[in-house]
Scaffold this active site. Structure first.
Site, mmCIF file in Angstrom:
data_model
loop_
_atom_site.group_PDB
_atom_site.id
_atom_site.type_symbol
_atom_site.label_atom_id
_atom_site.label_comp_id
_atom_site.label_asym_id
_atom_site.label_seq_id
_atom_site.Cartn_x
_atom_site.Cartn_y
_atom_site.Cartn_z
ATOM 1 N N HIS A 1 -15.844 3.138 2.681
ATOM 2 C CA HIS A 1 -15.136 4.422 1.968
ATOM 3 C C HIS A 1 -16.092 5.431 2.247
ATOM 4 O O HIS A 1 -16.044 6.554 2.141
ATOM 5 C CB HIS A 1 -14.982 4.286 0.394
ATOM 6 C CG HIS A 1 -13.927 3.421 0.125
ATOM 7 N ND1 HIS A 1 -13.782 2.174 0.184
ATOM 8 C CD2 HIS A 1 -12.678 3.900 -0.242
ATOM 9 C CE1 HIS A 1 -12.483 1.651 -0.146
ATOM 10 N NE2 HIS A 1 -11.892 3.010 -0.540
ATOM 11 N N GLU B 1 -5.601 -2.434 2.518
ATOM 12 C CA GLU B 1 -7.126 -2.823 1.959
ATOM 13 C C GLU B 1 -7.204 -4.170 1.366
ATOM 14 O O GLU B 1 -8.280 -4.813 1.768
ATOM 15 C CB GLU B 1 -7.651 -1.780 1.215
ATOM 16 C CG GLU B 1 -7.941 -0.427 1.778
ATOM 17 C CD GLU B 1 -8.250 0.633 0.882
ATOM 18 O OE1 GLU B 1 -8.425 1.888 1.324
ATOM 19 O OE2 GLU B 1 -8.492 0.581 -0.209
#
EC number: 3.4.26.1
Length: 329
Positions: A208, A175
């Site tokens: 997310h 990420e």
């Protein structure tokens, strides 16, 4: 993480008294088109990262070891290919920094030790209250806790635990690589470092939202609670993303954001409500307040660019004509 040395960025020089914008000076498209290319490239990266999680069809939940292993494969492939998106962006915009791509993305040796230690220390200071709460609720004392942490068997168990590997290793590394190391170099020349710090986390926060799909699929809660939880997670991850973007720019390294990301994944969101009802509430809340106060006090000194050597993104903007970027000093 591997690091390659670099001595800053060199852009093609233009022998004029006043430099035009970088994209124009280098014969690339205008600044407006450059920004569109940057935003589209970041959006493509975010979609590719999230999409890689769903290339495998399975009826199992996301925490099942088989699902985690498959997602490891697809995410690592996408993350490994993500620098190619930066290369393509560079060709489309005409921005040609005279340094390796890895240096621009935070893989370098200069200042690597303070870049690994100081941001993590700063983050632990912020979590002083939760760390006190964790120690108060732990049944073992400090000596026994250290023995457990340092025991080879404990690390061996962690390395065979798929959830631990996902939360502490793979997710932080991939990420931060995709959403910070690849996106910030594309956004900074377009909008400057300050706006990039707050724009980059939006892609991270939206990414997310895919958790909603699995929560609805497995009916883990009511629809209202699921969307409320998603909105809270977006806010939290966006703020955290802005913090790690700040660290990436101020240190010029990827290792600091990765370690801080791993630490925050381990700690989770501070249990403030539990602290308010804790038997030792007063010292605990004092720890929370002290941690936040010290964090704000030490944020600038511990991320002073002088500690980390030449910062690639700052030099890039300086050579492009922005010599007064506030985050670079």
């Amino acid at each position: 993480m591997a690091a390659l040395g670099g001595d800053g960025l060199r852009l093609l020089s233009v022998s004029r008294p006043q430099r035009p914008p970088e994209s124009t000076a280098l014969g690339g498209p205008g600044p407006g088109l450059c920004c569109w290319v940057s935003v589209f490239s970041c959006l493509s990266l975010a979609c590719s990262y999230v999409g890689s999680l769903y290339v495998w069809k399975s009826e199992l939940p996301r925490d099942h070891p088989a699902v985690i292993k498959r997602r490891f494969t697809s995410v690592l492939v996408v993350s490994s290919l993500s620098p190619l998106c930066v290369l393509l962006w560079r060709e489309l915009t005409g921005i040609q920094p005279g340094t390796s791509l890895l240096t621009l993305m935070g893989f370098r040796l200069e200042g690597i030790f303070p870049a690994a230690l100081l941001p993590l220390l700063l983050t632990m200071i912020l979590f002083l209250g939760p760390l006190m709460q964790l120690s108060m609720d732990c049944p073992c004392d400090l000596a026994d806790g250290l023995k457990v942490v340092l025991a080879p068997r404990s690390w061996a168990r962690c390395l065979t635990d798929m959830r631990w590997l996902r939360n502490q290793v793979i997710a932080p590394l991939t990420e931060e690589l995709v959403f910070r190391a690849c996106m910030l170099p594309m956004l900074a020349p377009c909008m400057g470092l300050g706006p990039a710090v707050f724009t980059c986390p939006l892609f991270f926060g939206v990414a997310h939202f895919h958790h909603i799909i699995e929560q609805l699929r497995f009916r883990q809660s009511s629809v209202g609670n699921i969307f409320l939880s998603a909105a809270f997670q977006f806010s939290y991850t966006a703020v955290f993303g802005a913090y790690t973007a700040f660290l990436f720019i101020r240190t010029g390294h990827l290792i600091g954001p990765v370690l801080c990301h791993s630490f925050c994944n381990y700690m989770g969101f501070p249990a403030v409500c539990a602290a308010l009802e804790h038997p030792q509430r007063r010292p605990l809340l004092a720890g929370y307040a002290l941690g936040v106060g010290l964090f704000l006090l030490l944020l600038q000194p511990l991320t002073d660019p002088k500690l980390y050597g030449s910062l690639p993104l700052c030099v890039l903007l300086e050579r492009a004509g922005d010599s007064e970027a506030p985050l670079c000093s």
